[in-house]
Design an enzyme around this catalytic site. Structure first.
Site, PDB file in Angstrom:
ATOM      1  N   ARG A  10      22.518  71.201  29.336  1.00  0.00           N
ATOM      2  CA  ARG A  10      23.444  70.697  28.220  1.00  0.00           C
ATOM      3  C   ARG A  10      24.500  69.732  28.603  1.00  0.00           C
ATOM      4  O   ARG A  10      24.725  68.752  27.879  1.00  0.00           O
ATOM      5  CB  ARG A  10      23.758  71.813  27.312  1.00  0.00           C
ATOM      6  CG  ARG A  10      23.567  71.628  25.853  1.00  0.00           C
ATOM      7  CD  ARG A  10      23.869  72.853  25.374  1.00  0.00           C
ATOM      8  NE  ARG A  10      22.572  73.583  24.781  1.00  0.00           N
ATOM      9  CZ  ARG A  10      22.701  74.629  23.900  1.00  0.00           C
ATOM     10  NH1 ARG A  10      23.717  75.436  23.831  1.00  0.00           N
ATOM     11  NH2 ARG A  10      21.443  75.338  23.796  1.00  0.00           N
ATOM     12  N   TRP A  24      24.702  81.279  12.069  1.00  0.00           N
ATOM     13  CA  TRP A  24      24.387  79.976  12.287  1.00  0.00           C
ATOM     14  C   TRP A  24      23.500  79.527  13.353  1.00  0.00           C
ATOM     15  O   TRP A  24      23.086  78.275  13.795  1.00  0.00           O
ATOM     16  CB  TRP A  24      25.480  78.964  12.402  1.00  0.00           C
ATOM     17  CG  TRP A  24      26.395  78.625  10.900  1.00  0.00           C
ATOM     18  CD1 TRP A  24      26.225  79.438   9.989  1.00  0.00           C
ATOM     19  CD2 TRP A  24      27.104  77.535  10.524  1.00  0.00           C
ATOM     20  NE1 TRP A  24      26.955  78.984   9.027  1.00  0.00           N
ATOM     21  CE2 TRP A  24      27.566  77.852   9.331  1.00  0.00           C
ATOM     22  CE3 TRP A  24      27.478  76.812  11.131  1.00  0.00           C
ATOM     23  CZ2 TRP A  24      28.613  77.167   8.692  1.00  0.00           C
ATOM     24  CZ3 TRP A  24      28.498  75.648  10.688  1.00  0.00           C
ATOM     25  CH2 TRP A  24      29.003  75.860   9.419  1.00  0.00           C
TER      26      TRP A  24
HETATM   27  C1  LIG Z   1      25.167  76.070  14.761  1.00  0.00           C
HETATM   28  C2  LIG Z   1      25.122  76.982  16.061  1.00  0.00           C
HETATM   29  C3  LIG Z   1      23.822  77.206  16.688  1.00  0.00           C
HETATM   30  C4  LIG Z   1      23.794  78.059  17.755  1.00  0.00           C
HETATM   31  N1  LIG Z   1      22.475  78.415  18.250  1.00  0.00           N
HETATM   32  C5  LIG Z   1      22.448  79.341  19.528  1.00  0.00           C
HETATM   33  C6  LIG Z   1      21.229  79.831  19.795  1.00  0.00           C
HETATM   34  O1  LIG Z   1      20.150  79.374  19.373  1.00  0.00           O
HETATM   35  N2  LIG Z   1      21.230  80.498  20.761  1.00  0.00           N
HETATM   36  C7  LIG Z   1      22.289  81.181  21.357  1.00  0.00           C
HETATM   37  O2  LIG Z   1      22.225  82.010  22.115  1.00  0.00           O
HETATM   38  N3  LIG Z   1      23.544  80.938  20.671  1.00  0.00           N
HETATM   39  C8  LIG Z   1      23.642  79.977  19.825  1.00  0.00           C
HETATM   40  N4  LIG Z   1      24.730  79.559  19.305  1.00  0.00           N
HETATM   41  C9  LIG Z   1      26.072  80.411  19.815  1.00  0.00           C
HETATM   42  C10 LIG Z   1      26.128  81.783  19.285  1.00  0.00           C
HETATM   43  O3  LIG Z   1      25.929  81.802  17.596  1.00  0.00           O
HETATM   44  C11 LIG Z   1      27.466  82.451  19.456  1.00  0.00           C
HETATM   45  O4  LIG Z   1      27.684  82.536  20.703  1.00  0.00           O
HETATM   46  C12 LIG Z   1      27.406  83.757  19.038  1.00  0.00           C
HETATM   47  O5  LIG Z   1      26.968  83.969  17.688  1.00  0.00           O
HETATM   48  C13 LIG Z   1      28.896  84.246  19.152  1.00  0.00           C
HETATM   49  O6  LIG Z   1      28.862  85.688  18.596  1.00  0.00           O
HETATM   50  P1  LIG Z   1      30.282  86.582  18.474  1.00  0.00           P
HETATM   51  O7  LIG Z   1      30.094  87.485  17.643  1.00  0.00           O
HETATM   52  O8  LIG Z   1      30.901  86.227  19.690  1.00  0.00           O
HETATM   53  O9  LIG Z   1      31.339  85.687  17.421  1.00  0.00           O
HETATM   54  P2  LIG Z   1      31.197  85.096  15.879  1.00  0.00           P
HETATM   55  O10 LIG Z   1      29.681  85.259  15.428  1.00  0.00           O
HETATM   56  O11 LIG Z   1      31.480  83.709  15.820  1.00  0.00           O
HETATM   57  O12 LIG Z   1      31.858  86.229  15.060  1.00  0.00           O
HETATM   58  C14 LIG Z   1      33.438  86.170  15.381  1.00  0.00           C
HETATM   59  C15 LIG Z   1      33.795  87.184  14.115  1.00  0.00           C
HETATM   60  O13 LIG Z   1      35.185  87.188  14.390  1.00  0.00           O
HETATM   61  C16 LIG Z   1      35.864  87.411  13.206  1.00  0.00           C
HETATM   62  N5  LIG Z   1      37.187  86.993  13.459  1.00  0.00           N
HETATM   63  C17 LIG Z   1      37.708  85.773  14.176  1.00  0.00           C
HETATM   64  N6  LIG Z   1      39.092  85.965  14.135  1.00  0.00           N
HETATM   65  C18 LIG Z   1      39.688  87.021  13.396  1.00  0.00           C
HETATM   66  C19 LIG Z   1      40.828  87.470  13.015  1.00  0.00           C
HETATM   67  N7  LIG Z   1      41.876  87.004  13.515  1.00  0.00           N
HETATM   68  N8  LIG Z   1      40.634  88.669  12.250  1.00  0.00           N
HETATM   69  C20 LIG Z   1      39.463  89.322  12.094  1.00  0.00           C
HETATM   70  N9  LIG Z   1      38.409  88.817  12.268  1.00  0.00           N
HETATM   71  C21 LIG Z   1      38.206  87.795  12.923  1.00  0.00           C
HETATM   72  C22 LIG Z   1      35.279  86.481  12.282  1.00  0.00           C
HETATM   73  O14 LIG Z   1      35.373  86.680  10.893  1.00  0.00           O
HETATM   74  C23 LIG Z   1      33.755  86.800  12.629  1.00  0.00           C
HETATM   75  O15 LIG Z   1      33.065  87.795  12.045  1.00  0.00           O
HETATM   76  C24 LIG Z   1      25.124  78.890  18.069  1.00  0.00           C
HETATM   77  C25 LIG Z   1      26.046  78.546  17.540  1.00  0.00           C
HETATM   78  C26 LIG Z   1      26.334  77.653  16.504  1.00  0.00           C
HETATM   79  C27 LIG Z   1      27.632  77.280  15.889  1.00  0.00           C
END
Ligand SMILES: Cc1cc2nc3c(=O)[nH]c(=O)nc-3n(C[C@H](O)[C@H](O)[C@H](O)COP(=O)(O)OP(=O)(O)OC[C@H]3O[C@@H](n4cnc5c(N)ncnc54)[C@H](O)[C@@H]3O)c2cc1C
Length: 348
Positions: A273, A46
């Site tokens: 922000r 997203w």
């Molecule tokens: C609308 C939106 C726009 C954004 N725009 C930006 C941007 O432009 N630039 C930027 O730098 N950041 C942006 N962000 C923030 C950024 O998207 C996040 O910081 C980043 O994607 C987080 O990545 P992640 O891999 O840590 O977590 P996530 O992508 O949230 O992945 C988490 C993973 O963990 C899994 N999971 C969770 N709990 C469990 C469990 N108990 N058991 C098994 N699996 C589990 C989920 O299924 C998923 O696969 C945005 C966020 C949002 C919501």
């Protein structure tokens, strides 16, 4: 039924963090990725506006670090900021090399947009759907490297002070996954809030898993609220209106049509922000994108335009009502700069 699986590295979470971790493990490492899949998608696909890295003319890792420290208002860890700012460039270039379709200038260099708190344009982006492009790239490369299980991690397996894997429910079965190293990459907490930009899967599972296992957590009270979420509908999940819109010239106005953010910060729409979020919380506010024009909005912000249209609004002709919404968990599981938590063999 209970089954037992063994792997070298167990990664809980298949977002940008989990898949990047997988791709950086040495060849030959057995990698098992568990994620909630359709039961709880994460935020990465997203992400809209882009990834900050000092790639542009007049920018440097030092300036990126200075900007980051300034907007952190004295709460940032200088050593972590230095790593972030110095490694960001390589990370973005690596993604581009892997095939991520970042927008380019006519001369082939990466097109950079500007967001709040940035002294210069610094965001590499793929239109306003950067997360989707990054995830497509990471998935294409990870698919050959990892075994994936769709399931929910319920508990970490900790014995004799070390993490030995985790317990996972998948397809009705309980799996005991034994791993030499376990990585928590479970994303944020936004879905726990009454108003959020996050998908339903952002329920802070990693914090709960780590806490239950006895790992140290830090700074959980620091939750970033995004100031420009679309304030329509009754859902607690709000459409994000990316900050890059303000970088492109959109205005935040009040009921009298006044650009009031300069009363709160000299950078106005591009103030940090948290400053903009508090200002927006102080009165009814709208995002005015009308002067950017239909062509630019449709070309550079198709995700936002399509999302607004689903709510009966057109950013090129309508003012967009905005509100603040929980967006990003700043705190989390305590780690050192290499991701080691307070429990040996558990990383985050
Ligand atoms: C609308 C939106 C726009 C954004 N725009 C930006 C941007 O432009 N630039 C930027 O730098 N950041 C942006 N962000 C923030 C950024 O998207 C996040 O910081 C980043 O994607 C987080 O990545 P992640 O891999 O840590 O977590 P996530 O992508 O949230 O992945 C988490 C993973 O963990 C899994 N999971 C969770 N709990 C469990 C469990 N108990 N058991 C098994 N699996 C589990 C989920 O299924 C998923 O696969 C945005 C966020 C949002 C919501």
């Amino acid at each position: 039924m209970t089954s037992r699986l063994e792997t070298d590295v167990l990664i809980v979470g298949a977002g940008a963090a989990g898949l990047s971790a997988a791709l950086h493990l040495p060849p030959g490492t057995g990698i098992l990725v568990v994620d909630k899949g359709r039961m709880g998608q994460g935020s990465s696909p997203w992400a809209q506006g882009g990834v900050a890295a000092a790639l542009g003319p007049g920018d440097s890792a030092e300036l990126h670090a200075q900007d980051t420290a300034r907007v952190a208002a004295g709460h940032g860890d200088p050593s972590a900021i230095a790593v972030l700012a110095s490694e960001a460039v390589e990370c973005v270039l690596e993604l581009a090399e892997l095939g991520c379709a970042f927008d380019r200038n006519p001369d082939g260099s990466l097109h950079l947009s500007r967001e709040g708190g940035q002294s210069v344009p610094r965001n590499a982006h793929a239109g306003d759907a950067t997360g989707s492009a990054i995830m497509k790239t990471l998935r294409e490369h990870a698919i050959e490297r990892v075994r994936r299980i769709e399931g929910v991690c319920l508990s970490l397996a900790v014995a004799e002070g070390r993490c030995h894997g985790a317990w996972v429910v998948a397809g009705g079965d309980l799996l005991e996954i034994r791993a030499r190293s376990t990585v928590l990459a479970t994303g944020g907490v936004g879905a726990l809030y009454a108003s959020t930009t996050n998908p339903a899967g952002a329920t802070g599972d990693g914090l709960a898993l780590a806490w239950e296992a006895g790992a140290a957590l830090a700074d959980l009270e620091f939750v970033q609220f995004h100031p420009t979420a679309l304030a329509v509908g009754s859902s607690h999940q709000r459409l994000l209106l990316t900050e890059a819109l303000r970088g492109a010239g959109a205005h935040v106005i009040d009921a009298e049509g006044r650009r009031f953010l300069f009363e709160h910060h000299s950078d106005g729409e591009l103030a940090p922000r948290d400053v903009v979020a508090r200002a927006v919380a102080s009165r009814h506010s709208w995002l005015d994108c009308r002067h950017l024009g239909k062509d630019l909005l449709e070309k550079e912000f198709p995700t936002v335009v399509a999302g607004c249209r689903r709510h009966g609004l057109d950013p090129s002709t309508d003012l967009l009502p905005i509100t603040f919404a929980a967006h990003y968990a700043v705190g989390g599981v305590t780690t050192d700069l290499d991701g080691r938590t307070s429990i040996p063999r558990l990383y985050a």
